[in-house]
Design an enzyme around this catalytic site. Structure first.
Site, PDB file in Angstrom:
ATOM      1  N   GLU A 241       0.897  -1.156   0.000  1.00  0.00           N
ATOM      2  CA  GLU A 241       0.000   0.000   0.000  1.00  0.00           C
ATOM      3  C   GLU A 241       0.928   1.196   0.000  1.00  0.00           C
ATOM      4  OE1 GLU A 241      -1.262   2.890   1.490  1.00  0.00           O
ATOM      5  OE2 GLU A 241      -2.387   1.984   3.162  1.00  0.00           O
TER       6      GLU A 241
ATOM      7  N   CYS B 268      -2.726   7.491   5.098  1.00  0.00           N
ATOM      8  CA  CYS B 268      -2.687   7.080   3.692  1.00  0.00           C
ATOM      9  C   CYS B 268      -3.867   7.672   2.940  1.00  0.00           C
ATOM     10  CB  CYS B 268      -2.777   5.564   3.556  1.00  0.00           C
ATOM     11  SG  CYS B 268      -1.728   4.684   4.682  1.00  0.00           S
TER      12      CYS B 268
END
Lengths: 509, 509
Positions: free
Chosen positions: B265, B302
């Site tokens: 990720e 994120c």
């Protein structure tokens, strides 16, 4: 239906401008009419653009529309009639019953995926309701579904001119998932490909779908396939073929600006492990049935049993004797292409000339286009010492690895690469030993089978035709059976969406 | 619990022999005791061997055993008590409430996966009975289940010292799937990592599991992580971090003899699309809540909203004015590490000095370790002309892209890379326009959300924390929520197995 040798783009047939090539009669080596015209980079650009344009409409067709489309393809393939079988026999050298069976399987796959689409479970709908009173923060409403990845490039396989080519398993599962498909037809059976491609094109039209939902390109070389995989509008790849071909596509896909998944089914020698009690009780019978499986379809199945592993003893001698006798009677068979036949002969010659390998048997000899079955043996120590002995020889060649004891058998198994299938031949008394092996075998193959050979691949919900690298590029997937649809999907979560913005299936709660 | 700075291998603490390093107090920049000792290649070899040895036992634990193990980890983490929170505050600069919340989330994740394991659906059991009477050939008995991939290398994330580090989402889902885990601890919070690592180690012991089920290594550099990903016994990778780091691991994994899946990720700017009616009715309010989301946790999520896309007009001016006012009041915040703070400052300076970018607002200034929030604007034409404007700046910096009209807005959206989230702010009258965009947005992000910001990530069955490259390395997966378990599984088919050879869950029919 006529064969024109044209590309199928945007709902019509278009003459390619690149190198022309001819199909070859597999049995005689003679060129077949007409000339097939290769696609150019412009054609790749065009089909990718059309597929991308078709994608938003196609992926939001209703489940019923999509199921009907798949069924129409099956009907249209049947409509081609015997011309399809005759052309496929010419191009591949495969016998009529095999091709009729393969056609039935191809239609069966399409209908199975139609059923899977109607069932709708592949959408993986998940509803996770809001909870405004939750502490410390309110819980949002979350809904999830799988969406189609995007246009898929499918490479026709030489060894399944129908079931793994233009409208084969990769195409059926990608279309079922909602992905437009661009097929790079295999140049070993371009006429068969065109006939089926035109059937799909017709189904696209009669179902009122965007013309870009399907296209098919020819190429005498590799450029078209490589350009397809590199194109930013292609979002996944389905491939069945050689390890070299598959890894080349994997590399292109991983070096793109946006890497994409490649589902390549590549290389497997499908080990068969013979257990002592089974061997001693019915070694000769197993040997005979092994020989039948080895020569089936000239050994040109991905699941062809190319490696036998067993502990030395009378049982193994009986197996060898049964297999040897059966193989000696096996007629030479026409292979799919001259190139494949040549590669097979080279592989067999390499084994025959290998210092650590002894030839046990061979089948009957035939014409220049035909291949002779061959059986070899080596020892566990030699097998472990030379990784080359594990390389697939595509065709009816097998190697027996003689193990001195159980410990050697375990070491040979530990040295195996990833496989599509591993077969075990056991009697009741063998089960404790087999049970100790299963945890290792599970990590090595997509399908384990008992007292049989892997050459029959059932198209069903519990089938895995896959396996760890190098059997496939992605051991988390299968290319046969209903699970194959998941290769072309990804999950999306929708948070606090008003009903009007939700796709229909997500509105229902 | 004491922190020794040791590696956790084979159930015990072992002093590393490579370069030592110290944790750093994020607020003061001062070194924290004790010294952490980096692992050597021998340590990597050792943990991989132990994980591989543990794998057959661990993956065949009963569902109940595995669920209890996950719950024990949660209990053991709580047992550490306030020492964990205090150390994490020192090492990360994150405030107490955030870390207490993150601890709760971490335990919640472990318990959620315990529930998922007990539920057993992840095994994907399929039963496809034999039909000996089927023509032309008998149908075999086929059963299918998912099996664990093998030992998983998990990389701790700098921005989630608990929820995405040693016992975070990747570890929880890999352990749930039946995979041993080797953690490469993030060197920004090694003390926190050791405390949690010891808790996991204790849970391994009290649950009577093989010691190799879990290990944790430190490294001042990159060699240990790279060696782990290259090791043939590691079969999957979980990573949360930079695009450079993630793509480096992807490359190593794809070049192995047996390539393995990497779930990285990496990079997302989480676009927020403001629609005209929502803007004109409540532009200032949205601007204010955007500012709160932007500065949350110093922008180190994120899912931090780094890009605003809207059509010019009074509504956008109101939004800017609301956001600007709120940001001007935003205090400077300590970032996770000096390196992250420096990278943020450089990124902000790059934008500030960009000819096509204008600075709109900035937050309050603070100490050298602290970052000041910043808001910029550019035009659609400039954004489209410079791909660099799409690069993530990790921290509380946002860019507004002013579009002259709807057409420009569509073009900006078409130019976006893959994202974790895309948010839409809409009123009822905006729905027709938003509806036209959804099909495009679905292809760009793992999660779409309406009238909110992506910074809260629900841990639930319908969550997707994933998205197309470069948001993640594999857009078919999620690293948050119950679907995350599927990353570490692959299907195996068992054909004509006698009951004695079948794993218990496959015997039942």
């Amino acid at each position: 239906m006529t064969i024109s040798g044209d590309l199928l783009i945007g709902g019509i047939a278009v003459r390619g401008a690149a190198t022309e090539f001819f199909a070859v009669n597999a049995s005689s080596g003679a060129a077949l009419q007409p000339a097939f015209a290769g696609a150019t980079k412009d054609d790749v650009e065009r089909v990718a653009a059309l597929a991308w344009e078709a994608f938003p409409t196609y992926r939001e067709t209703s489940l019923e529309q999509r199921a009907l489309f798949l069924e129409t393809i099956a009907d249209e393939i049947m409509e081609i009639g015997d011309d399809l079988i005759v052309r496929a026999m010419d191009e591949t050298g495969l016998p009529r019953p095999r091709l009729e069976g393969e056609r039935a399987r191809t239609m069966g796959q399409l209908r199975l995926f139609a059923k899977e689409v109607r069932d709708g479970r592949f959408q993986e709908l998940r509803f996770d309701p809001a909870d405004p009173d939750r502490k410390p923060v309110a819980k949002p409403d979350l809904r999830l579904r799988n969406v189609a990845l995007g246009p898929v490039a499918v490479f026709g396989a030489s060894n399944f001119p129908l079931a793994f080519s233009v409208a084969g398993g990769d195409t059926a599962s990608a279309l079922a998932a909602g992905c437009p498909v661009v097929v790079k037809a295999h140049s070993a059976h371009p006429g068969t490909s065109e006939l089926v491609g035109r059937a799909v094109q017709k189904a696209v039209a009669t179902n009122g779908l965007p013309a870009g939902t399907f296209a098919m390109l020819f190429d005498a070389g590799f450029e078209v396939g490589q350009a397809l995989v590199a194109d930013h509008r292609i979002r996944a790849v389905g491939f069945t073929g050689s390890r070299r071909g598959g890894t080349a596509l994997m590399k292109i896909a991983s070096e793109r600006k946006q890497p994409i998944p490649v589902y390549a089914e590549m290389s497997s020698i499908n080990p068969v492990i013979l257990f002592p009690h089974a061997l001693s009780r019915r070694g000769a019978v197993i040997g005979k049935s092994f020989a039948s499986s080895l020569v089936l379809g000239a050994g040109q199945f991905c699941t062809n049993p190319g490696l036998i592993i067993a502990v030395d003893g009378d049982g193994l001698e009986a197996f060898i004797s049964g297999a040897t006798q059966a193989l000696a009677e096996a007629p030479a068979q026409t292979m799919l292409t001259g190139g494949i036949c040549e590669a097979y002969s080279k592989g067999v010659a390499r084994l025959a000339g290998h210092a650590a390998v002894r030839q046990l048997a061979q089948g009957k000899e035939g014409t220049a286009q035909q291949a002779t079955a061959a059986l070899f043996e080596t020892t566990a120590a030699d097998f472990l010492a030379d990784a080359e002995l594990q390389e697939e020889i595509f065709g009816a060649a097998g190697v027996i690895v003689r193990c001195g004891n159980e410990d050697e058998l375990f070491r040979v198994i530990d040295a195996l690469e990833g496989q599509l299938t591993i077969a075990l031949h056991v009697d009741d008394e063998d089960l404790p030993l087999a049970g100790r092996l299963i945890p290792t075998l599970e990590l090595l193959a997509g399908r384990l089978l008992v007292n049989g050979f892997g050459t029959g691949v059932e198209v069903s919900p519990a089938m895995v035709h896959g396996g760890p690298y190098p059997a496939t590029s992605d051991g988390r997937s299968t290319s046969v059976g209903t699970l194959a649809i998941y290769r072309f999907l990804r999950p999306v979560s929708y948070q606090d969406f008003p009903a009007d913005l939700l796709a229909e299936p997500l509105r229902s709660r």
